[in-house]
Scaffold this active site. Structure first.
Site, mmCIF file in Angstrom:
data_model
loop_
_atom_site.group_PDB
_atom_site.id
_atom_site.type_symbol
_atom_site.label_atom_id
_atom_site.label_comp_id
_atom_site.label_asym_id
_atom_site.label_seq_id
_atom_site.Cartn_x
_atom_site.Cartn_y
_atom_site.Cartn_z
ATOM 1 C CG HIS A 98 65.220 -123.290 -91.846
ATOM 2 N ND1 HIS A 98 65.266 -122.782 -90.573
ATOM 3 C CD2 HIS A 98 63.902 -123.486 -92.121
ATOM 4 C CE1 HIS A 98 64.042 -122.657 -90.107
ATOM 5 N NE2 HIS A 98 63.197 -123.082 -91.021
ATOM 6 C CG ASP A 118 60.299 -123.082 -88.340
ATOM 7 O OD1 ASP A 118 59.812 -121.934 -88.264
ATOM 8 O OD2 ASP A 118 61.003 -123.465 -89.279
ATOM 9 C CD GLU A 152 62.984 -120.300 -93.547
ATOM 10 O OE1 GLU A 152 63.032 -120.068 -92.323
ATOM 11 O OE2 GLU A 152 61.930 -120.235 -94.197
ATOM 12 C CD GLU A 153 62.480 -119.258 -89.170
ATOM 13 O OE1 GLU A 153 61.611 -118.562 -89.715
ATOM 14 O OE2 GLU A 153 62.244 -120.394 -88.712
ATOM 15 C CG ASP A 180 60.759 -124.887 -92.850
ATOM 16 O OD1 ASP A 180 60.749 -123.710 -93.251
ATOM 17 O OD2 ASP A 180 60.787 -125.199 -91.631
ATOM 18 C CG HIS A 257 58.673 -118.179 -86.054
ATOM 19 N ND1 HIS A 257 58.127 -117.516 -87.134
ATOM 20 C CD2 HIS A 257 59.374 -119.207 -86.602
ATOM 21 C CE1 HIS A 257 58.477 -118.123 -88.247
ATOM 22 N NE2 HIS A 257 59.240 -119.151 -87.957
HETATM 23 N N1 LIG Z 1 56.642 -119.404 -92.626
HETATM 24 C C1 LIG Z 1 57.348 -120.619 -92.519
HETATM 25 C C2 LIG Z 1 56.597 -121.731 -91.866
HETATM 26 C C3 LIG Z 1 55.309 -122.017 -92.456
HETATM 27 C C4 LIG Z 1 55.239 -122.495 -93.750
HETATM 28 C C5 LIG Z 1 54.003 -122.827 -94.255
HETATM 29 C C6 LIG Z 1 52.899 -122.667 -93.456
HETATM 30 I I1 LIG Z 1 51.069 -123.193 -94.160
HETATM 31 C C7 LIG Z 1 52.968 -122.168 -92.170
HETATM 32 C C8 LIG Z 1 54.196 -121.827 -91.668
HETATM 33 C C9 LIG Z 1 58.566 -120.475 -91.639
HETATM 34 O O1 LIG Z 1 58.520 -119.886 -90.607
HETATM 35 N N2 LIG Z 1 59.642 -121.105 -92.085
HETATM 36 O O2 LIG Z 1 60.753 -121.075 -91.292
HETATM 37 ZN ZN LIG Z 2 60.102 -120.409 -89.333
HETATM 38 ZN ZN LIG Z 3 61.142 -123.112 -91.182
#
Ligand SMILES: N[C@H](Cc1ccc(I)cc1)C(=O)NO
Ligand SMILES: [Zn+2]
Ligand SMILES: [Zn+2]
Length: 292
Positions: A98, A118, A152-153, A180, A257
């Site tokens: 993303h 991310d 995505e977020e 991701d 984030h």
């Molecule tokens: N929540 C997901 C990231 C994410 C995915 C799996 C794990 I374990 C920890 C964190 C995200 O922010 N994707 O953008």
């Molecule tokens: Zn994220």
């Molecule tokens: Zn992500």
């Protein structure tokens, strides 16, 4: 029928792949915009930049198109590069990540959300796979689509619109890989295959790809426990997905984030991401080379 039989094609490509290219793309995406949030100019500008980058890389190949998918309720567009299959083009292989980023404190025009891990790392991994396939003049029998999803977020919204659109059109997507977060080695193993919202047969296939092509890497498994990235949008429509992740749940990158999700706070050499790019290339070629 996840047969692994493209060693003569895949192995020479793997040695061409370079972490330095991945680092450059992560740097471009995470340093040139305050953020890549789905509602800001940075979010839209990053989408335009990636579209132009992937288009330029296509270098006039007539079997490659690069488009932006316009979404119904927000500015940022998803970016899709398509390598049309030669004689089995109706069957589609998708590799995704993303494009958007977010700051958990709220994201306005000037809020810092570099999103290096991310998910600039995932988009950069995709870009290196794409570059390598093109440099090798690889022509898949199936169609291969690279997707950089918007929004995505904020609830997997870009991938949901795309997956729903593909499903409504009856598209025969034979497999989806989601990248991701690929550049923060937070745990003992190199790659963690997530088992929820994914397809177990395809997960086994990807594990076998790693054993075959990247035998020095160690593989673990874990679960998100919720729809944690865009693979869940495709899973919801019944498509087979796999989500290889950079760490286990307990070792996850605490900087995401925030303004601290930077290249410096992940793998500044890009070596971790390169593992995922190589795995993704093997996935693309092994699945992409299957005839009707
Ligand atoms: N929540 C997901 C990231 C994410 C995915 C799996 C794990 I374990 C920890 C964190 C995200 O922010 N994707 O953008
Ligand atoms: Zn994220
Ligand atoms: Zn992500």
């Amino acid at each position: 029928s996840y047969v692994i039989d493209q060693q003569t094609v895949v192995n020479p490509m793997l040695s061409q792949m370079q972490a330095s290219n991945i680092v450059q793309t992560i740097s471009d995406l995470s340093n040139n915009y305050s953020n890549r949030y789905y509602q800001t100019s940075g979010g839209s500008n990053a989408s335009d930049w990636l579209k132009n980058k992937w288009l330029t890389m296509a270098n006039g190949r007539t079997d490659i198109t690069v488009e932006q998918f316009t979404h119904s309720g927000w500015k940022q567009k998803s970016v899709i590069a398509t390598i049309k299959g030669t004689d089995n083009g109706s069957e589609i292989v998708v590799l995704g990540g993303h494009l958007d980023s977010i700051n958990q404190s709220g994201t306005s025009e000037t809020t810092r959300a570099p999103g290096a891990d991310d998910d600039a790392s995932g988009v950069a991994s995709l870009t290196e796979i794409y570059r390598t396939l093109l440099a090798s003049n690889y022509k898949p029998r199936r169609t291969i689509k690279f997707m950089a999803y918007a929004a995505e977020e904020v609830g997997l919204r870009g991938s949901a619109e795309i997956a729903n659109s593909f499903s409504a059109a009856g598209a025969n997507v034979v497999g989806v890989m989601q990248l991701d977060m690929t550049n923060y080695k937070g745990s003992a193993s190199d790659i963690y295959i997530f088992t929820d919202y994914t397809d177990s047969a395809q997960n086994t296939f990807v594990t076998n790809l790693i054993k075959t092509y990247l035998p020095t890497l160690t593989v673990g498994t874990d679960r998100c426990g919720y729809a944690c990235s865009d693979h869940a949008s495709w899973n919801a429509k019944g498509y087979a997905t796999t989500m290889p992740f950079e760490s286990s749940m307990s070792g996850d990158n605490k900087n995401i984030h925030t303004a601290n999700d930077t290249l410096a706070n992940s793998d500044s050499t890009g070596a971790h991401s390169l593992k995922f790019a190589r795995m993704g290339l093997a996935y693309a070629v092994e699945l992409g080379s299957d005839g009707p």
